[in-house]
Write a protein that holds these residues in place. Structure first.
Motif, PDB file in Angstrom:
ATOM      1  N   UNK A  22       0.844  -1.189   0.000  1.00  0.00           N
ATOM      2  CA  UNK A  22       0.000   0.000   0.000  1.00  0.00           C
ATOM      3  C   UNK A  22       0.881   1.241   0.000  1.00  0.00           C
ATOM      4  N   UNK A  23       0.496   2.241  -0.817  1.00  0.00           N
ATOM      5  CA  UNK A  23       1.196   3.518  -0.889  1.00  0.00           C
ATOM      6  C   UNK A  23       0.440   4.581  -0.103  1.00  0.00           C
ATOM      7  N   UNK A  24       1.211   5.510   0.472  1.00  0.00           N
ATOM      8  CA  UNK A  24       0.556   6.651   1.121  1.00  0.00           C
ATOM      9  C   UNK A  24       0.092   7.670   0.097  1.00  0.00           C
ATOM     10  N   UNK A 103       5.206   6.751   1.381  1.00  0.00           N
ATOM     11  CA  UNK A 103       5.568   5.684   2.303  1.00  0.00           C
ATOM     12  C   UNK A 103       5.009   4.390   1.714  1.00  0.00           C
ATOM     13  N   UNK A 104       5.836   3.362   1.689  1.00  0.00           N
ATOM     14  CA  UNK A 104       5.425   2.073   1.130  1.00  0.00           C
ATOM     15  C   UNK A 104       5.264   1.080   2.273  1.00  0.00           C
ATOM     16  N   UNK A 105       4.064   0.527   2.399  1.00  0.00           N
ATOM     17  CA  UNK A 105       3.770  -0.439   3.458  1.00  0.00           C
ATOM     18  C   UNK A 105       3.635  -1.825   2.826  1.00  0.00           C
ATOM     19  N   UNK A 106       4.417  -2.783   3.305  1.00  0.00           N
ATOM     20  CA  UNK A 106       4.404  -4.140   2.772  1.00  0.00           C
ATOM     21  C   UNK A 106       4.062  -5.099   3.905  1.00  0.00           C
ATOM     22  N   UNK A 107       3.044  -5.912   3.670  1.00  0.00           N
ATOM     23  CA  UNK A 107       2.565  -6.834   4.685  1.00  0.00           C
ATOM     24  C   UNK A 107       2.459  -8.226   4.084  1.00  0.00           C
ATOM     25  N   UNK A 108       3.051  -9.203   4.771  1.00  0.00           N
ATOM     26  CA  UNK A 108       2.906 -10.597   4.345  1.00  0.00           C
ATOM     27  C   UNK A 108       1.915 -11.289   5.265  1.00  0.00           C
ATOM     28  N   UNK A 109       1.249 -12.294   4.766  1.00  0.00           N
ATOM     29  CA  UNK A 109       0.216 -12.973   5.560  1.00  0.00           C
ATOM     30  C   UNK A 109       0.793 -13.796   6.699  1.00  0.00           C
ATOM     31  N   UNK A 110       2.012 -14.277   6.538  1.00  0.00           N
ATOM     32  CA  UNK A 110       2.537 -15.231   7.522  1.00  0.00           C
ATOM     33  C   UNK A 110       3.908 -14.869   8.084  1.00  0.00           C
ATOM     34  N   UNK A 114       6.589  -4.598   7.088  1.00  0.00           N
ATOM     35  CA  UNK A 114       7.603  -3.556   7.222  1.00  0.00           C
ATOM     36  C   UNK A 114       7.216  -2.404   6.299  1.00  0.00           C
ATOM     37  N   UNK A 115       7.926  -1.309   6.404  1.00  0.00           N
ATOM     38  CA  UNK A 115       7.663  -0.142   5.564  1.00  0.00           C
ATOM     39  C   UNK A 115       8.980   0.520   5.197  1.00  0.00           C
ATOM     40  N   UNK A 116       8.938   1.336   4.147  1.00  0.00           N
ATOM     41  CA  UNK A 116      10.110   2.104   3.723  1.00  0.00           C
ATOM     42  C   UNK A 116       9.646   3.343   2.997  1.00  0.00           C
ATOM     43  N   UNK A 117      10.512   4.343   2.945  1.00  0.00           N
ATOM     44  CA  UNK A 117      10.249   5.532   2.156  1.00  0.00           C
ATOM     45  C   UNK A 117      10.622   5.244   0.710  1.00  0.00           C
ATOM     46  N   UNK A 118       9.797   5.695  -0.226  1.00  0.00           N
ATOM     47  CA  UNK A 118      10.062   5.425  -1.635  1.00  0.00           C
ATOM     48  C   UNK A 118      11.387   6.026  -2.087  1.00  0.00           C
ATOM     49  N   UNK A 119      11.818   7.111  -1.423  1.00  0.00           N
ATOM     50  CA  UNK A 119      13.037   7.782  -1.857  1.00  0.00           C
ATOM     51  C   UNK A 119      14.270   7.394  -1.055  1.00  0.00           C
ATOM     52  N   UNK A 120      14.172   6.388  -0.198  1.00  0.00           N
ATOM     53  CA  UNK A 120      15.329   6.047   0.633  1.00  0.00           C
ATOM     54  C   UNK A 120      16.321   5.142  -0.081  1.00  0.00           C
ATOM     55  N   UNK A 121      15.916   4.553  -1.210  1.00  0.00           N
ATOM     56  CA  UNK A 121      16.820   3.711  -1.987  1.00  0.00           C
ATOM     57  C   UNK A 121      17.151   4.389  -3.308  1.00  0.00           C
ATOM     58  N   UNK A 122      18.426   4.732  -3.495  1.00  0.00           N
ATOM     59  CA  UNK A 122      18.857   5.261  -4.783  1.00  0.00           C
ATOM     60  C   UNK A 122      18.917   4.133  -5.797  1.00  0.00           C
TER      61      UNK A 122
END
Length: 951
Positions: A22-24, A103-110, A114-122
């Motif tokens: 999910x994106x903010x 902000x990128x939110x990643x959720x796994x079922x099992x 975790x989350x990360x900022x879209x601009x934190x990775x060059x």
């Protein structure tokens, strides 16, 4: 922006990684799988605005059935252990729009979230999450230059992109657009599992629309409607585009007219197109053009042109008003020169690089052409005994010339085959790009950067368990050797001074027998001290021959890629995509190392001896049937990466290099399974094999492999004419329709691997016109002469598919030898011809005027004026004339009559043997006779029989 998400890095069994993202803010544009496996599908993604879900898992899938069959033969085999792949992570790429600050939110079922900022990775950076089980990496997004249908017929396929930019930042992409036929035979899967038997051959002969060059412009992020540069219905090979300082577009391509491949030019100035100008007229092919603006409004043109029997590197200058200079030779030797690359320095110096086979292996050279037209002598870039080829060049901001090239081991394409038989060390064709070599030159002195691309390029492991052959005993092994295939380097220096290397890398996709081997494009950048981690170019998956192209953008690059196979794993799809990448910060200094002068190795004695052997065969003449015959050496069983299991065989262009240079063949066929199962791979195979027909020197044949299991058997189908598609396979094999196909289209069928239970035959059917010969020896495996024959160690002794079984049934079949997967330079189809043409080769094979050999052995077998393959009534006694010139001393010569060895001759330390043998016990009626030659080094040759009737 795009990100690669990898799940299950620590998994040792298959684990579900279902989840959501999910994106903010912003939008999710698309998601695509990397390294698609047969069970995976794009339908596993569900995207809606700022959210997406997926279902997927790491994989530990079962090996294909043909791999399992081989595994079971190996000591130590364990069911349920050795028939499964090594665990492969679940990987997909997601592309976002308007999410630079999201902000990128990643959720796994099992497994957690975790989350990360879209601009934190060059670009090129990655980061691990969830205790190292998940990795997120920033990669380069891409955009299609043209929307095309993936389903409707006729299908459109876009390829061979070339890209350049003007001073305003507009991007110009030219490409070849091919439109195929409308036959339902062309839908995915219809060749391998047809819905119904075709009723006639109209679908096989369905006409094409043909090729057309298209141009797309992008300004301020908006793509134009594709503009036709040429008419439709042409036969084209590649295109190059350059924008001069004045905004004039120059477009050059290779086109076939009346059987001749020449270069053509078209320009556009002030939105007005010129007429098409023909630039070359030689009867042999002119291909692989490269062009560059000269800084004065004109154009530099360099290309590979065949002149007489060899290809040279040639140059022409085209003035601003269109006048064309005379053809000028840049490089010409007694061998072939290949694949030129050019770059222009700020001072107007043109650098030209190429590779040559002059000393019996591929070496890279360069020359400089100054503004006064003075061409320097050729200087070596890499001239060892290794494989060094396919150069790319660029000048940096200090005027240093950079040269990248493919590099691999020694003896590329030489003797490779069954390791229990062929023990000499050589380098497989697919290892042609085992690494990217890199050299620099300043004032002619060699340099290298302080670090090399090899320092950052991953060495991934294969994800397939497979049996590996050892000489004695054969052991079971996990086949996890690194996927070394790196190829087609492209250099470019951006406006900030960074040196960029784009290259192709083989993906670790599972072997899905309905698709080709897949490669993707990657980018790494040298910042003066270090190379960046490789950046994956999204949706750049394609074939191994599809070279990426690059042009400068303000503070970055634009890269054009042809392919997109991964997104169409179950379809037939080719499109051009462009990726735009930006870089920050100026590169002000390059850390370089000074090197010694480049050494040039001498040819080996083996290379020199082989040249003499080939020359002896080409000079040999045989008089028979009131005609004079020459021996023409060929191979009916090559493979390329168009086959799903062809990752070890090199590209379609490697196939041409192998035939023309490494083995010095006179004719060659491509045996890819069903021509790669697709309309596009079929079309490209036939196009390439048409291009490389060299007058009176090299004749590529049109062919494919038809793979049906025992007892019907595998066959290679050879055709004299271009344009006929693959005959579908049927559960009942459809052999009668295959034979009708051969008679209809001037084709023949050649059974191979006949003595095995996996791909062999029981000889339950034969048509002497459609199927006149068989492959008695296969370089990848062994001999199928009879059980217990020389080199028959790996055959099934109880299988009724040996050559002698066919002869005992009364089949009149001749013999040849050929290669199959990975095998090279160890099996030849020798054909006696008095008509050196495609149809002449078909007729000679139909007449069985041929023999098989594992080396360059001359074998003449006659009875009076009759020759091997002939059927006739003996006028008097049966007197057989045998004439042999070996590549080593002859150990023995066996004469076989009616599947029995009736005479063995042991020459006394001789390399050339000539004698006559008379059958003292002739049999009334028809008998067949043939000859087998064995050398001291165990190389072999088998003649086709003569069928002689004694009354």
């Amino acid at each position: 922006m795009s990100f690669m998400l990898t799940f299950g890095l620590k998994d040792d069994v298959a684990v579900e990684w279902n989840g959501s993202l999910k994106l903010s803010e912003g939008e999710i544009l698309e998601a695509s799988l990397l390294d698609v496996w047969p069970s995976e599908s794009a339908a596993d993604f569900h995207i809606s605005g700022v959210e997406m879900t997926w279902t997927g898992s790491s994989k530990r899938e079962k090996d294909p059935s043909w791999v399992q069959a081989n595994n079971k033969q190996v000591p130590g085999y364990k069911p349920g252990v050795h028939d499964y792949s090594i665990t492969k992570p679940y990987i997909f790429i997601v592309t976002l729009k308007g999410a630079g600050n999201a902000q990128i939110y990643i959720k796994t079922q099992s497994h957690g979230e975790f989350s990360l900022d879209a601009n934190e990775l060059a670009l090129g950076e990655s980061k691990k999450y969830l205790a190292g089980e998940v990795e997120v990496a920033a990669c380069a997004p891409s955009t299609e230059v043209m929307e095309i249908s993936r389903t409707s017929l006729p299908m459109r396929y876009n390829d061979f992109p070339s890209v350049d930019t003007d001073e305003s930042g507009a991007i110009y992409t030219a490409f070849v657009s091919f439109v195929g036929g409308t036959s339902p035979l062309l839908t995915p899967g219809s060749i391998i599992t047809p819905r119904a038997r075709i009723q006639d051959f109209s679908e096989i002969n369905d006409p094409l629309v043909g090729d057309q060059i298209m141009l797309v412009e992008e300004r301020n992020g908006q793509m134009s409607v594709p503009e036709p540069v040429t008419e439709n219905g042409k036969d084209l090979y590649g295109v190059k585009i350059v924008v001069s300082q004045t905004g004039k577009l120059w477009i050059v391509w290779s086109e076939q007219l009346d059987g001749n491949w020449d270069l053509y030019l078209k320009t556009r100035e002030n939105n007005k197109w010129s007429d098409t100008h023909r630039l070359t007229t030689d009867l042999n092919p002119d291909i692989h053009p490269v062009i560059a603006a000269d800084g004065q409004g004109g154009l530099h043109l360099v290309w590979q042109g065949f002149r007489e029997t060899n290809s040279d590197i040639l140059y022409r200058h085209i003035a601003p008003e269109g006048s064309v200079s005379a053809e000028r030779v840049v490089a010409a030797t007694d061998a072939n020169e290949w694949d030129p690359a050019i770059a222009v320095s700020e001072q107007g110096v043109l650098a030209i690089a190429w590779d040559t086979y002059a000393k019996g292996d591929y070496d890279v050279y360069y020359s400089l052409l100054d503004g006064e037209g003075l061409l320097s002598d050729a200087s070596p870039v890499a001239a060892s005994r290794k494989y060094e080829a396919r150069a790319s060049v660029a000048f940096d901001q200090d005027g240093v010339l950079w040269v990248a090239y493919e590099e691999a081991g020694e003896n590329w394409g030489k003797d490779v085959g069954d390791e229990s038989i062929i023990t000499r060390k050589a380098t497989n064709l697919h290892m042609g790009g085992s690494k990217i070599g890199l050299m620099c030159f300043k004032d002619g002195k060699p340099l290298q950067p302080s670090t090399l691309p090899e320092d950052v390029i991953d060495r991934d492991e294969s994800y397939v368990y497979y049996y590996k052959k050892f000489q004695n005993p054969r052991e079971y092994a996990a086949y996890t050797t690194p996927k070394y295939y790196l190829s087609l380097p492209v250099l470019s220096v951006d406006e900030n001074g960074g040196v960029n290397l784009i290259y192709k890398k083989q993906l670790l996709n599972a072997v899905d027998m309905s698709n080709a081997t897949v490669f993707a494009n990657y980018l790494t950048r040298f910042d003066g001290s270090y190379w960046s981690d490789p950046v994956y170019l999204v949706n750049s998956e394609g074939h191994s021959f599809q070279k990426p192209e690059v042009a400068k953008l303000k503070n970055g690059l634009v890269i054009a890629s042809g392919g997109n196979l991964s997104a169409s794993r179950y379809g037939d799809f080719q499109n051009v995509r462009i990726s735009k990448v930006a870089f920050e910060g100026k590169v002000s200094n390059y850390r370089m190392m000074h090197l010694d002068e480049i050494a040039v190795d001498r040819p080996t004695q083996e290379i020199l001896a082989e040249k003499e052997d080939v020359a002896a065969i080409r000079e040999f003449r045989s008089q028979a049937n009131d005609s004079e015959f020459r021996i023409f050496r060929g191979d009916t069983h090559r493979h390329t990466t168009f086959s799903a299991d062809g990752g070890g065989d090199g590209s379609i262009l490697d196939c041409m290099r192998y035939g023309l240079d490494v083995s010095s063949l006179d004719w060659l066929t491509n045996g890819d399974h069903d021509n790669g199962y697709r309309e596009y791979s079929w079309y490209m195979t036939q196009k390439i094999f048409d291009i490389f027909k060299i007058q009176d020197h090299f004749v590529p044949m049109f062919s494919y492999e038809r793979s049906i299991g025992y007892p019907k058997g595998h066959r290679n189908v050879l055709m004299a004419h271009r344009g006929f598609r693959v005959l579908p396979r049927y559960k009942d094999a459809g052999e009668n329709q295959l034979y009708e196909f051969c008679r209809e289209f001037d084709a023949i069928s050649i059974p191979h691997t006949t003595g095995t239970r996996s791909a062999g035959t029981d000889w339950s059917f034969n048509d002497p016109v459609a199927e006149p010969i068989m492959e008695i020896y296969q370089g990848a495996r062994n001999s199928y002469e009879y059980s217990g024959a020389p080199r028959s160690v790996d055959s099934d002794s109880d299988n009724p598919g040996f050559y002698w079984d066919a002869l005992k049934k009364g089949f009149k079949m001749g013999v040849i030898s050929s290669s199959d997967h990975k095998s090279t330079h160890s099996s030849y189809a020798m054909v006696y011809l008095d008509d050196y043409s495609r149809m002449g080769i078909i007729e000679a094979l139909r007449n069985r005027h041929c023999y098989g050999a594992t080396d360059n052995i001359i074998l003449e077998f006659k009875c009076g004026d009759k020759m091997m393959g002939d059927c006739f009534v003996a006028a008097d006694a049966v007197k057989l004339d045998i004439n042999v010139r070996g590549t080593d001393k002859i150990k023995q010569i066996d004469i076989i009559k009616n599947c029995q060895i009736v005479k063995t001759v042991h020459p006394d330390e001789q390399q050339e043997v000539k004698f006559t043998w008379e059958d003292q016990d002739p049999t009334n009626g028809e008998s067949h006779y043939y000859v087998r030659v064995m050398q001291e080094d165990d190389e072999l040759a088998w003649s086709s029989p003569m069928w002689i009737t004694v009354e």
